[in-house]
Scaffold this motif. Structure first.
Motif: not given
Length: 440
Positions: A109, A111-113, A115, A408
């Motif tokens: 991951q 960053t958030e959102g 991958t 993202a």
């Protein structure tokens, strides 16, 4: 018996060592002009050209390229029980080692959102080569097939030369090894024409399709190696294998009889095989020469062994210390490296360049050839400085899978645009900003 190079009291640079150390001179480029017409003929005329060259080089013309299923079954049925038991043990040990080489998919991951997943995907179809010149190599079938199967390759074809002695069929022990491993597609073709047929495919004389492959692995002579080089890109290859080689780093604690026997075991392969002793002990070097003189006379392939041991690719290198010896063997980067010194395990842990390292008096190279569980398809010619031997990884490809949400992408869009503009590739940035056009 072995030529000597005395490096005692000297600390040559890596470049000087590479120029000084014994090594077989193999000019693959020089073989390309001989191989090119073979490859082009197979490309243009398919199986007919393959059979013509097979008749010319192997002195036999099989009725079909693909070996009939009944021939595989018959070879396994007639295999000597002790050879079958040995092959089964070799396969079991190789599977145990190679099963632990499997790779797992990994998702990071970022960053958030957002991958990135690395997926490990096996090559779809692989051509495996087992030589059949001066010797028969069922062990090479094991070493090629097991890692491919453990990687999950779905389609395998084994190429091995036809034998006049067996009516145009490959050696029955090689066929038996294939059958034992569950390989049911075997082509009776060798050398450069085998690599070309694997790359281009064709139609067999009985109308059956010979499907081309994506990757070719396995050792062979200089002509097979030249064909690999010529066709690389159309197919993947494992390496460009040269003559086999052994280096032994030994001190005064080594047994001269063991050292001599191991040097001979590699010289038995080929007149170009390299057998190199690196030692701190002139007394050991003298004792090894005495042992060689006696043992070479007694061995089956005495003439071949003598030629290899007396060639420029073989010899003894005298060094002052084990540390100097390590510098020498790292510069040489042997296909097979034996450590026969005091504290052999500690010395072996310091080796940086070798295809495989054999530790102490009870791990001869021949153990690795057959039943150690390791793979014996290894880099030669110094390639161990940058390349590895055959493994499960050889048959896998890493594929990155990128999965980003709208938010993202939005968060990093400015950085993408900045880098795109810095490289004067504004359309790269516009491919991102186009997704947010019309927004305030």
């Amino acid at each position: 018996m072995l030529n000597r190079t005395d490096l005692r009291g000297k600390v040559p640079s890596a470049a000087e060592l590479r120029a000084t150390l014994p090594r077989a001179e193999i000019d693959v480029d020089a073989a390309l002009h001989q191989v090119r017409p073979v490859v082009e003929a197979v490309r243009d005329r398919g199986v007919e050209a393959v059979l013509e060259y097979t008749e010319k080089f192997d002195r036999v013309r099989p009725s079909t390229v693909r070996v009939p299923a009944e021939a595989l079954a018959k070879a396994l049925e007639e295999l000597a029980p002790e050879v079958r038991a040995a092959l089964e043990e070799s396969i079991a040990r190789a599977r145990k080692v190679h099963a632990d080489q499997r790779r797992e998919d990994v998702t990071t991951q970022v960053t958030e959102g957002g991958t990135v997943t690395e997926r490990w995907v096996p090559v779809e179809r692989v051509g495996l080569y087992a030589p059949g010149g001066l010797a028969v190599y069922p062990s090479s079938v094991v070493m090629n097939v097991v890692p491919a199967q453990e990687a999950g390759v779905g389609s395998l074809v084994l190429c091995t030369p036809p034998q006049a002695e067996f009516g145009g069929s490959p050696h029955p022990t090689t066929l038996a090894a294939a059958a034992l491993l569950g390989v049911d597609e075997v082509w009776a073709v060798g050398g450069a024409q085998a690599v070309a047929l694997l790359a281009y495919g064709g139609t067999d004389t009985d109308g059956g399709e010979l499907v081309p492959v994506d990757l070719v692995t396995g050792p062979g002579n200089i002509y097979l190696t030249a064909a690999k080089r010529m066709l690389r890109g159309l197919i993947g290859i494992d390496s460009e294998a040269g003559p086999t080689e052994i280096a032994i780093l030994a001190d005064e604690t080594a047994d001269a009889g063991h050292v001599a026997a191991d040097l001979i075991s590699q010289a038995e392969h080929d007149t170009l095989a390299a057998s190199v002793l690196v030692t701190t002990s002139p007394e050991l070097a003298d004792a090894v020469d005495v042992e060689l003189a006696a043992r070479v006379k007694a061995t089956k392939h005495s003439e071949r062994v003598t030629t290899a041991l007396q060639g420029k690719q073989s010899g003894t290198v005298l060094v002052s210390t084990v540390d100097d010896g390590l510098r020498v063997v790292d510069a040489y980067a042997a296909e097979h490296l034996e450590i026969q010194t005091a504290n052999a395990r500690e010395v072996a842990a310091r080796v940086r360049n070798a295809g495989a390292v054999f530790v102490g008096p009870y791990a001869p190279v021949s153990l690795g050839d057959y039943c150690a569980g390791s793979n014996h398809v290894l880099p030669t010619g110094g390639f161990a400085r940058h390349s590895s031997g055959l493994s499960v990884q050889s048959f896998l490809r890493g594929i990155h899978v990128i999965d980003y949400s709208e938010q993202a992408l939005r968060e990093v869009s400015g950085k993408v645009v900045a880098l795109a503009n810095a490289e004067d590739l504004p359309a790269h940035g516009e491919a991102v900003t186009a997704r947010f056009e019309g927004e305030k």
